[in-house]
Design an enzyme around this catalytic site. Structure first.
Site, PDB file in Angstrom:
ATOM      1  NE  ARG A   1       6.337  -0.553  10.147  1.00 37.05           N
ATOM      2  CZ  ARG A   1       5.181  -0.546   9.484  1.00 37.05           C
ATOM      3  NH1 ARG A   1       5.084   0.152   8.359  1.00 37.05           N
ATOM      4  NH2 ARG A   1       4.138  -1.211   9.927  1.00 37.05           N
TER       5      ARG A   1
ATOM      6  NE  ARG B   1       2.261  -5.190  10.987  1.00 31.44           N
ATOM      7  CZ  ARG B   1       3.317  -4.973  10.204  1.00 31.44           C
ATOM      8  NH1 ARG B   1       4.489  -5.506  10.482  1.00 31.44           N
ATOM      9  NH2 ARG B   1       3.183  -4.212   9.139  1.00 31.44           N
TER      10      ARG B   1
ATOM     11  NE  ARG C   1      -4.341  -1.525  10.000  1.00 35.57           N
ATOM     12  CZ  ARG C   1      -3.275  -0.995   9.406  1.00 35.57           C
ATOM     13  NH1 ARG C   1      -3.294   0.249   9.012  1.00 35.57           N
ATOM     14  NH2 ARG C   1      -2.229  -1.724   9.208  1.00 35.57           N
TER      15      ARG C   1
ATOM     16  CE  LYS D   1      -1.973  -1.095   3.935  1.00 43.53           C
ATOM     17  NZ  LYS D   1      -1.325  -2.384   4.253  1.00 43.53           N
TER      18      LYS D   1
ATOM     19  NE  ARG E   1       7.850  -2.648   6.113  1.00 38.06           N
ATOM     20  CZ  ARG E   1       6.554  -2.520   6.332  1.00 38.06           C
ATOM     21  NH1 ARG E   1       5.789  -1.936   5.443  1.00 38.06           N
ATOM     22  NH2 ARG E   1       6.030  -2.978   7.442  1.00 38.06           N
TER      23      ARG E   1
HETATM   24  P1  AP5 Z   1       4.933  -1.595   1.822  1.00 39.10           P
HETATM   25  O1  AP5 Z   1       4.599  -0.745   0.647  1.00 39.10           O
HETATM   26  O2  AP5 Z   1       5.744  -1.005   2.916  1.00 39.10           O
HETATM   27  O3  AP5 Z   1       3.598  -2.283   2.378  1.00 39.10           O
HETATM   28  P2  AP5 Z   1       2.354  -1.705   3.170  1.00 39.10           P
HETATM   29  O4  AP5 Z   1       1.137  -2.341   2.570  1.00 39.10           O
HETATM   30  O5  AP5 Z   1       2.421  -0.210   3.259  1.00 39.10           O
HETATM   31  O6  AP5 Z   1       2.630  -2.425   4.548  1.00 39.10           O
HETATM   32  P3  AP5 Z   1       2.645  -1.894   6.059  1.00 39.10           P
HETATM   33  O7  AP5 Z   1       3.396  -2.941   6.859  1.00 39.10           O
HETATM   34  O8  AP5 Z   1       3.129  -0.493   6.125  1.00 39.10           O
HETATM   35  O9  AP5 Z   1       1.181  -1.999   6.408  1.00 39.10           O
HETATM   36  P4  AP5 Z   1       0.530  -2.034   7.766  1.00 39.10           P
HETATM   37  O10 AP5 Z   1      -0.837  -1.953   7.294  1.00 39.10           O
HETATM   38  O11 AP5 Z   1       0.813  -3.192   8.636  1.00 39.10           O
HETATM   39  O12 AP5 Z   1       1.265  -0.889   8.575  1.00 39.10           O
HETATM   40  P5  AP5 Z   1       0.826   0.589   8.968  1.00 39.10           P
HETATM   41  O13 AP5 Z   1       2.028   1.406   8.996  1.00 39.10           O
HETATM   42  O14 AP5 Z   1      -0.335   1.001   8.167  1.00 39.10           O
HETATM   43  O15 AP5 Z   1       5.657  -2.916   1.263  1.00 39.10           O
HETATM   44  C1  AP5 Z   1       6.114  -3.930   2.135  1.00 39.10           C
HETATM   45  C2  AP5 Z   1       7.485  -4.457   1.672  1.00 39.10           C
HETATM   46  O16 AP5 Z   1       7.344  -5.151   0.431  1.00 39.10           O
HETATM   47  C3  AP5 Z   1       8.521  -3.365   1.410  1.00 39.10           C
HETATM   48  O17 AP5 Z   1       9.779  -3.852   1.797  1.00 39.10           O
HETATM   49  C4  AP5 Z   1       8.443  -3.133  -0.095  1.00 39.10           C
HETATM   50  O18 AP5 Z   1       9.650  -2.644  -0.627  1.00 39.10           O
HETATM   51  C5  AP5 Z   1       8.132  -4.537  -0.603  1.00 39.10           C
HETATM   52  N1  AP5 Z   1       7.305  -4.563  -1.817  1.00 39.10           N
HETATM   53  C6  AP5 Z   1       6.285  -3.727  -2.148  1.00 39.10           C
HETATM   54  N2  AP5 Z   1       5.739  -4.080  -3.338  1.00 39.10           N
HETATM   55  C7  AP5 Z   1       6.413  -5.198  -3.742  1.00 39.10           C
HETATM   56  C8  AP5 Z   1       6.315  -6.063  -4.879  1.00 39.10           C
HETATM   57  N3  AP5 Z   1       5.406  -5.852  -5.827  1.00 39.10           N
HETATM   58  N4  AP5 Z   1       7.156  -7.101  -4.955  1.00 39.10           N
HETATM   59  C9  AP5 Z   1       8.098  -7.334  -4.001  1.00 39.10           C
HETATM   60  N5  AP5 Z   1       8.231  -6.551  -2.901  1.00 39.10           N
HETATM   61  C10 AP5 Z   1       7.413  -5.506  -2.768  1.00 39.10           C
HETATM   62  O19 AP5 Z   1       0.307   0.337  10.456  1.00 39.10           O
HETATM   63  C11 AP5 Z   1       1.172  -0.031  11.498  1.00 39.10           C
HETATM   64  C12 AP5 Z   1       0.420  -0.113  12.815  1.00 39.10           C
HETATM   65  O20 AP5 Z   1      -0.168   1.164  13.132  1.00 39.10           O
HETATM   66  C13 AP5 Z   1      -0.770  -1.082  12.852  1.00 39.10           C
HETATM   67  O21 AP5 Z   1      -0.356  -2.399  13.104  1.00 39.10           O
HETATM   68  C14 AP5 Z   1      -1.594  -0.465  13.982  1.00 39.10           C
HETATM   69  O22 AP5 Z   1      -1.063  -0.777  15.242  1.00 39.10           O
HETATM   70  C15 AP5 Z   1      -1.427   1.032  13.743  1.00 39.10           C
HETATM   71  N6  AP5 Z   1      -2.469   1.579  12.832  1.00 39.10           N
HETATM   72  C16 AP5 Z   1      -2.272   2.195  11.633  1.00 39.10           C
HETATM   73  N7  AP5 Z   1      -3.438   2.541  11.061  1.00 39.10           N
HETATM   74  C17 AP5 Z   1      -4.414   2.121  11.904  1.00 39.10           C
HETATM   75  C18 AP5 Z   1      -5.830   2.167  11.869  1.00 39.10           C
HETATM   76  N8  AP5 Z   1      -6.495   2.706  10.836  1.00 39.10           N
HETATM   77  N9  AP5 Z   1      -6.503   1.635  12.908  1.00 39.10           N
HETATM   78  C19 AP5 Z   1      -5.869   1.095  13.973  1.00 39.10           C
HETATM   79  N10 AP5 Z   1      -4.536   1.018  14.072  1.00 39.10           N
HETATM   80  C20 AP5 Z   1      -3.803   1.521  13.045  1.00 39.10           C
HETATM   81 MG    MG Z   2       2.734   1.142   4.905  1.00 42.91          MG
END
Ligand code: AP5
Ligand code: MG
Ligand code: ZN
Length: 210
Positions: A156, A167, A88, A13, A123
């Site tokens: 991270r 997760r 989410r 994402k 990552r």
């Molecule tokens: P990346 O683009 O970083 O993936 P992402 O979908 O952004 O993954 P996140 O881990 O950031 O999502 P998340 O939803 O767990 O975390 P968030 O920060 O939102 O890609 C991942 C990896 O793959 C990278 O290394 C990239 O280079 C690689 N990659 C990408 N595309 C690729 C491809 N096509 N092929 C190969 N490799 C590829 O949330 C973190 C925490 O915050 C949550 O756990 C929660 O505690 C809190 N939080 C955030 N939002 C909320 C909410 N709305 N409600 C409640 N808690 C929340």
């Molecule tokens: Mg992200």
């Protein structure tokens, strides 16, 4: 255009949002990045969120809904935005509807659980601008350094294998039901998130034009 990117943790994402927001000239709003920034600057909200985040659990709805309300009220959101990581849960999606925020399109980026584990373990993220890289799939030009801002790349806390499993469980239980929620509103497009990053961008942009 008001867009939501849905998908499991590590589906790409953040990677896609960074490319697409450049194309469409609209901001990306990532609740994860906002919470991590709050934590870094030591605000009360950041500290409260830390324990949930570190364990791979969701931060309480009222906290993230408050964050989104404030952020969407800012000027740069007037011509549209990309939401990455929000909503989410069903209550978060309902809160958006209640705020009168009209979502035009929801793109669900689909990646298998097995692939997610590979991606998150390799990552690295920029400490300054949160850009995502991968030690094998998406290397920075210079090891350990962000291509965009020259910031330092770090791992991270919640990319630890045990936390990744938690997760994923949370995603399947609480976030996956949003697919149905938006499919019923006729707004959902599903794209495969496995393959070349540029190909996934192409599919995502095509879904937005549909
Ligand atoms: P990346 O683009 O970083 O993936 P992402 O979908 O952004 O993954 P996140 O881990 O950031 O999502 P998340 O939803 O767990 O975390 P968030 O920060 O939102 O890609 C991942 C990896 O793959 C990278 O290394 C990239 O280079 C690689 N990659 C990408 N595309 C690729 C491809 N096509 N092929 C190969 N490799 C590829 O949330 C973190 C925490 O915050 C949550 O756990 C929660 O505690 C809190 N939080 C955030 N939002 C909320 C909410 N709305 N409600 C409640 N808690 C929340
Ligand atoms: Mg992200
Ligand atoms: Zn950077």
């Amino acid at each position: 255009m008001n867009i939501i990117l849905l998908g499991a943790p590590g589906a790409g994402k953040g990677t896609q949002a960074a490319i697409i927001c450049d194309h469409l000239k609209i901001p990306t709003i990532s609740t994860g990045n906002i919470i991590r920034a709050a934590l870094k600057s030591g605000t009360e909200m950041g500290l409260r969120a830390k324990s949930y985040m570190d364990e791979g659990k969701l931060v309480p709805d009222e906290v993230v809904i408050g964050i989104i309300k404030e952020r969407l009220a800012e000027d740069d959101c007037k011509n549209g935005f990309i939401l990455d990581g929000f909503p989410r849960t069903i209550p978060q999606a309902e809160a958006l509807d209640k705020m009168g925020v009209v979502i035009d399109r929801v793109v669900d980026i689909e990646v298998s659980d097995e692939e997610i584990v590979h991606r998150l373990s390799g990552r690295r993220v920029c400490e300054s601008c949160s850009a995502s890289y991968h030690v094998t799939f998406n290397k920075p030009q210079e090891e350990g350094k962000c291509d965009l801002c020259a910031g330092t790349l770090i791992q991270r806390m919640d990319d630890h294998p045990n936390t990744v499993n938690e997760r994923l469980n949370v995603y399947h239980e609480q976030t996956e039901p949003l697919r149905d929620y938006y499919a019923k509103q006729g707004k959902l497009s599903v794209v495969s998130g496995e393959g070349d990053i540029s190909e996934i961008t192409r599919l995502t942009l095509a879904a937005l034009e549909a």
